[in-house]
Design a protein around this motif. Sequence first.
Motif, short mmCIF file in Angstrom:
data_model
loop_
_atom_site.label_atom_id
_atom_site.label_comp_id
_atom_site.label_asym_id
_atom_site.label_seq_id
_atom_site.Cartn_x
_atom_site.Cartn_y
_atom_site.Cartn_z
N ALA A 10 43.47 -69.84 -27.65
CA ALA A 10 43.05 -68.50 -28.10
C ALA A 10 44.28 -67.62 -28.32
O ALA A 10 45.25 -67.68 -27.57
CB ALA A 10 42.13 -67.85 -27.07
N ASN A 11 44.21 -66.81 -29.38
CA ASN A 11 45.34 -65.93 -29.71
C ASN A 11 45.19 -64.55 -29.11
O ASN A 11 46.14 -63.76 -29.13
CB ASN A 11 45.46 -65.80 -31.23
N GLY A 12 43.99 -64.21 -28.62
CA GLY A 12 43.79 -62.90 -28.04
C GLY A 12 42.34 -62.69 -27.67
O GLY A 12 41.50 -63.57 -27.84
N PHE A 13 42.05 -61.48 -27.17
CA PHE A 13 40.71 -61.16 -26.70
C PHE A 13 40.26 -59.81 -27.23
O PHE A 13 41.07 -58.89 -27.36
CB PHE A 13 40.67 -61.13 -25.16
N ILE A 14 38.98 -59.71 -27.52
CA ILE A 14 38.35 -58.45 -27.91
C ILE A 14 37.24 -58.24 -26.88
O ILE A 14 36.37 -59.11 -26.72
CB ILE A 14 37.76 -58.53 -29.32
N MET A 35 38.95 -64.25 -29.02
CA MET A 35 37.72 -64.43 -28.25
C MET A 35 37.08 -63.07 -28.01
O MET A 35 37.76 -62.12 -27.61
CB MET A 35 38.03 -65.13 -26.91
N VAL A 36 35.79 -63.00 -28.26
CA VAL A 36 35.03 -61.76 -28.06
C VAL A 36 34.23 -61.95 -26.78
O VAL A 36 33.47 -62.92 -26.66
CB VAL A 36 34.08 -61.50 -29.25
N THR A 37 34.40 -61.05 -25.83
CA THR A 37 33.74 -61.24 -24.54
C THR A 37 33.32 -59.93 -23.89
O THR A 37 33.99 -58.92 -24.06
CB THR A 37 34.65 -62.04 -23.58
#
Length: 148
Positions: A104-108, A86-88
């Motif tokens: 979700a596997n992770g965040f950017i 997820m891009v946030t």
Amino acid sequence: MNMLDRRDIGIFIVDDNDISRSMLRHILNSEAFNVIGEASSGVAALDWLEKTIPEIVCLDVMMPDISGLEILEHIKKVSPDTVVLMVTGSNSKETVVKAIKAGANGFIVKPFNPATLLQSINYSVTKSHKQLRTLIDRRKAWKQTGLL
């Protein structure tokens, strides 16, 4: 176990911000990742995802038409092994919890720091090696049989 070739990992970028998409594409391409598509809206992303299932999706949380969380749920229904980052620009705890519960596997986090972005991608590739290998093999088989 053989290592994955970055060029085999299909990455799809979904972000309504042209500059964010361009930066993501540039950073990933500079590290020999294979950006196989982009969408600037949720509707365009869902349309694209009907035709191809990428190994990794970089998915903006906030978009004007369909939220990234709704698209995440769709991706995980169709292809549970697809890695979704997820891009946030927001680090709202509520959004993070919802995204993790949805798979979700992770965040950017925006603004992008290239090193942190690549660290997130590389971590996801390492952690999800087996699933990614299965997805890559499936996409190659589909191409050979004319399904893609």
